[in-house]
Design a protein around this motif. Sequence first.
Motif, PDB file in Angstrom:
ATOM      1  N   PHE A  45      -1.511 -41.445  16.960  1.00 58.35           N
ATOM      2  CA  PHE A  45      -1.498 -41.380  15.506  1.00 58.35           C
ATOM      3  C   PHE A  45      -2.569 -42.285  14.918  1.00 58.35           C
ATOM      4  O   PHE A  45      -3.014 -43.261  15.540  1.00 58.35           O
ATOM      5  CB  PHE A  45      -0.119 -41.760  14.945  1.00 58.35           C
ATOM      6  CG  PHE A  45       0.212 -43.229  15.028  1.00 58.35           C
ATOM      7  CD1 PHE A  45      -0.126 -44.105  13.994  1.00 58.35           C
ATOM      8  CD2 PHE A  45       0.859 -43.752  16.136  1.00 58.35           C
ATOM      9  CE1 PHE A  45       0.178 -45.456  14.066  1.00 58.35           C
ATOM     10  CE2 PHE A  45       1.163 -45.105  16.224  1.00 58.35           C
ATOM     11  CZ  PHE A  45       0.815 -45.959  15.184  1.00 58.35           C
ATOM     12  N   THR A  46      -2.976 -41.930  13.718  1.00 58.18           N
ATOM     13  CA  THR A  46      -3.859 -42.768  12.905  1.00 58.18           C
ATOM     14  C   THR A  46      -3.120 -43.080  11.625  1.00 58.18           C
ATOM     15  O   THR A  46      -2.571 -42.174  10.987  1.00 58.18           O
ATOM     16  CB  THR A  46      -5.177 -42.036  12.585  1.00 58.18           C
ATOM     17  OG1 THR A  46      -5.853 -41.728  13.810  1.00 58.18           O
ATOM     18  CG2 THR A  46      -6.082 -42.905  11.709  1.00 58.18           C
ATOM     19  N   GLN A  47      -3.076 -44.343  11.263  1.00 54.26           N
ATOM     20  CA  GLN A  47      -2.333 -44.770  10.078  1.00 54.26           C
ATOM     21  C   GLN A  47      -3.285 -45.369   9.051  1.00 54.26           C
ATOM     22  O   GLN A  47      -4.079 -46.257   9.366  1.00 54.26           O
ATOM     23  CB  GLN A  47      -1.276 -45.800  10.478  1.00 54.26           C
ATOM     24  CG  GLN A  47      -0.462 -46.346   9.316  1.00 54.26           C
ATOM     25  CD  GLN A  47       0.652 -47.253   9.788  1.00 54.26           C
ATOM     26  OE1 GLN A  47       1.471 -46.865  10.624  1.00 54.26           O
ATOM     27  NE2 GLN A  47       0.695 -48.470   9.268  1.00 54.26           N
ATOM     28  N   ILE A  48      -3.186 -44.870   7.826  1.00 56.00           N
ATOM     29  CA  ILE A  48      -3.947 -45.421   6.714  1.00 56.00           C
ATOM     30  C   ILE A  48      -2.976 -46.262   5.898  1.00 56.00           C
ATOM     31  O   ILE A  48      -2.008 -45.744   5.333  1.00 56.00           O
ATOM     32  CB  ILE A  48      -4.580 -44.315   5.863  1.00 56.00           C
ATOM     33  CG1 ILE A  48      -5.461 -43.412   6.737  1.00 56.00           C
ATOM     34  CG2 ILE A  48      -5.417 -44.920   4.730  1.00 56.00           C
ATOM     35  CD1 ILE A  48      -5.968 -42.171   6.023  1.00 56.00           C
ATOM     36  N   ASN A  49      -3.222 -47.549   5.865  1.00 57.34           N
ATOM     37  CA  ASN A  49      -2.308 -48.496   5.228  1.00 57.34           C
ATOM     38  C   ASN A  49      -2.545 -48.576   3.721  1.00 57.34           C
ATOM     39  O   ASN A  49      -3.588 -48.143   3.226  1.00 57.34           O
ATOM     40  CB  ASN A  49      -2.478 -49.867   5.881  1.00 57.34           C
ATOM     41  CG  ASN A  49      -2.244 -49.814   7.380  1.00 57.34           C
ATOM     42  OD1 ASN A  49      -1.190 -49.400   7.830  1.00 57.34           O
ATOM     43  ND2 ASN A  49      -3.239 -50.216   8.159  1.00 57.34           N
ATOM     44  N   PRO A  50      -1.579 -49.115   2.981  1.00 59.55           N
ATOM     45  CA  PRO A  50      -1.722 -49.191   1.522  1.00 59.55           C
ATOM     46  C   PRO A  50      -2.978 -49.910   1.052  1.00 59.55           C
ATOM     47  O   PRO A  50      -3.519 -49.596  -0.011  1.00 59.55           O
ATOM     48  CB  PRO A  50      -0.457 -49.949   1.090  1.00 59.55           C
ATOM     49  CG  PRO A  50       0.543 -49.639   2.148  1.00 59.55           C
ATOM     50  CD  PRO A  50      -0.241 -49.573   3.417  1.00 59.55           C
ATOM     51  N   ARG A 160       2.078 -32.183  10.965  1.00 57.08           N
ATOM     52  CA  ARG A 160       0.738 -32.724  11.173  1.00 57.08           C
ATOM     53  C   ARG A 160       0.559 -34.137  10.641  1.00 57.08           C
ATOM     54  O   ARG A 160      -0.191 -34.921  11.210  1.00 57.08           O
ATOM     55  CB  ARG A 160      -0.297 -31.802  10.511  1.00 57.08           C
ATOM     56  CG  ARG A 160      -0.336 -30.400  11.084  1.00 57.08           C
ATOM     57  CD  ARG A 160      -0.725 -30.406  12.546  1.00 57.08           C
ATOM     58  NE  ARG A 160      -0.790 -29.055  13.093  1.00 57.08           N
ATOM     59  CZ  ARG A 160      -1.116 -28.778  14.350  1.00 57.08           C
ATOM     60  NH1 ARG A 160      -1.386 -29.781  15.186  1.00 57.08           N
ATOM     61  NH2 ARG A 160      -1.147 -27.537  14.781  1.00 57.08           N
ATOM     62  N   GLN A 161       1.216 -34.455   9.555  1.00 56.85           N
ATOM     63  CA  GLN A 161       1.115 -35.804   9.009  1.00 56.85           C
ATOM     64  C   GLN A 161       2.206 -36.022   7.978  1.00 56.85           C
ATOM     65  O   GLN A 161       2.891 -35.085   7.573  1.00 56.85           O
ATOM     66  CB  GLN A 161      -0.256 -36.049   8.369  1.00 56.85           C
ATOM     67  CG  GLN A 161      -0.499 -35.313   7.067  1.00 56.85           C
ATOM     68  CD  GLN A 161      -1.852 -35.669   6.447  1.00 56.85           C
ATOM     69  OE1 GLN A 161      -2.899 -35.443   7.044  1.00 56.85           O
ATOM     70  NE2 GLN A 161      -1.840 -36.217   5.250  1.00 56.85           N
ATOM     71  N   TRP A 162       2.366 -37.277   7.590  1.00 58.49           N
ATOM     72  CA  TRP A 162       3.263 -37.577   6.470  1.00 58.49           C
ATOM     73  C   TRP A 162       2.695 -38.748   5.684  1.00 58.49           C
ATOM     74  O   TRP A 162       1.906 -39.550   6.194  1.00 58.49           O
ATOM     75  CB  TRP A 162       4.689 -37.841   6.938  1.00 58.49           C
ATOM     76  CG  TRP A 162       4.889 -39.047   7.803  1.00 58.49           C
ATOM     77  CD1 TRP A 162       4.834 -40.368   7.434  1.00 58.49           C
ATOM     78  CD2 TRP A 162       5.204 -39.062   9.203  1.00 58.49           C
ATOM     79  NE1 TRP A 162       5.093 -41.179   8.495  1.00 58.49           N
ATOM     80  CE2 TRP A 162       5.327 -40.411   9.594  1.00 58.49           C
ATOM     81  CE3 TRP A 162       5.416 -38.053  10.147  1.00 58.49           C
ATOM     82  CZ2 TRP A 162       5.631 -40.778  10.900  1.00 58.49           C
ATOM     83  CZ3 TRP A 162       5.715 -38.421  11.444  1.00 58.49           C
ATOM     84  CH2 TRP A 162       5.825 -39.767  11.810  1.00 58.49           C
ATOM     85  N   ILE A 163       3.093 -38.796   4.441  1.00 64.33           N
ATOM     86  CA  ILE A 163       2.703 -39.884   3.552  1.00 64.33           C
ATOM     87  C   ILE A 163       3.987 -40.458   2.966  1.00 64.33           C
ATOM     88  O   ILE A 163       4.731 -39.753   2.286  1.00 64.33           O
ATOM     89  CB  ILE A 163       1.788 -39.399   2.418  1.00 64.33           C
ATOM     90  CG1 ILE A 163       0.553 -38.700   2.986  1.00 64.33           C
ATOM     91  CG2 ILE A 163       1.372 -40.569   1.512  1.00 64.33           C
ATOM     92  CD1 ILE A 163      -0.213 -37.881   1.968  1.00 64.33           C
ATOM     93  N   LYS A 171       1.459 -46.437  -0.684  1.00 67.98           N
ATOM     94  CA  LYS A 171       1.407 -45.253   0.174  1.00 67.98           C
ATOM     95  C   LYS A 171       0.906 -45.606   1.567  1.00 67.98           C
ATOM     96  O   LYS A 171      -0.093 -46.318   1.720  1.00 67.98           O
ATOM     97  CB  LYS A 171       0.488 -44.192  -0.436  1.00 67.98           C
ATOM     98  CG  LYS A 171       0.983 -43.628  -1.761  1.00 67.98           C
ATOM     99  CD  LYS A 171       0.020 -42.582  -2.294  1.00 67.98           C
ATOM    100  CE  LYS A 171       0.466 -42.051  -3.647  1.00 67.98           C
ATOM    101  NZ  LYS A 171       1.726 -41.272  -3.560  1.00 67.98           N
ATOM    102  N   THR A 172       1.586 -45.087   2.581  1.00 74.39           N
ATOM    103  CA  THR A 172       1.171 -45.223   3.968  1.00 74.39           C
ATOM    104  C   THR A 172       1.089 -43.827   4.568  1.00 74.39           C
ATOM    105  O   THR A 172       2.075 -43.072   4.553  1.00 74.39           O
ATOM    106  CB  THR A 172       2.171 -46.068   4.782  1.00 74.39           C
ATOM    107  OG1 THR A 172       2.287 -47.361   4.179  1.00 74.39           O
ATOM    108  CG2 THR A 172       1.698 -46.217   6.223  1.00 74.39           C
ATOM    109  N   THR A 173      -0.090 -43.471   5.092  1.00 79.25           N
ATOM    110  CA  THR A 173      -0.311 -42.137   5.664  1.00 79.25           C
ATOM    111  C   THR A 173      -0.343 -42.223   7.180  1.00 79.25           C
ATOM    112  O   THR A 173      -1.019 -43.100   7.741  1.00 79.25           O
ATOM    113  CB  THR A 173      -1.640 -41.546   5.166  1.00 79.25           C
ATOM    114  OG1 THR A 173      -1.594 -41.435   3.740  1.00 79.25           O
ATOM    115  CG2 THR A 173      -1.893 -40.164   5.763  1.00 79.25           C
ATOM    116  N   VAL A 174       0.381 -41.334   7.842  1.00 75.92           N
ATOM    117  CA  VAL A 174       0.367 -41.238   9.302  1.00 75.92           C
ATOM    118  C   VAL A 174      -0.118 -39.845   9.678  1.00 75.92           C
ATOM    119  O   VAL A 174       0.515 -38.849   9.311  1.00 75.92           O
ATOM    120  CB  VAL A 174       1.756 -41.514   9.904  1.00 75.92           C
ATOM    121  CG1 VAL A 174       1.759 -41.229  11.406  1.00 75.92           C
ATOM    122  CG2 VAL A 174       2.173 -42.957   9.649  1.00 75.92           C
TER     123      VAL A 174
END
Length: 201
Positions: A45-50, A160-163, A171-174
């Motif tokens: 996974f790739t996580q985009i942090n707040p 595929r992903q969640w936010i 918001k945190t996107t995975v």
Amino acid sequence: MKPFRTLMASAVAVTLLALPAMAEKIPLSEISRYLNSLTTAQSDFTQINPDGTVSTGELMIHRPGRVRFEYAKPDASVVMAGGGQVAVFDAKSNQPPEQYPLSRTPLSIILAENVNLGRARMVVGHQEVDNTTHVVAQDPAHPDYGTIDMVFTANPTELRQWIITDGAGAKTTVILGEMRKGVRLPSSLFSITLEQQSRGR
């Protein structure tokens, strides 16, 4: 004027036929079926942090109620859920893990024993966007806990992903890689107590 009208009608019909077909959103019943069919799954996974920073790692799901995020080195932190609790093991800290009830995070919707997106006031958004289906869900009893925006592709249905948007609006996107289903995941991976013992906390 009649031939002109006929010509225009034909032109409109040809134009409509030439347009690409709009993808239909996946029904909530099918998405519920898909989530309920997941027992174990594993994915990069790739996580985009707040704050805009990006983390990577490996995700392990063992429904119901268990998940483990192993963050890649040099971070080596772990976030896990098991026994109804979420624990955050910060690799940079010597303190015991931060813990809170799984029910207080929208991720509990995916991990529930019986996912039923048809429940009243659970789904607050359901639309097709660029050939993907977005489902925004919340705990009907506690909308203040935040929402989870799940993104699916069709044929076959795949997450595929969640936010996750928390109660404060962060918001945190995975974003998931190729999900491997039906893998063997020992229960020890989701034991907060065993993780504490292995880290000496």
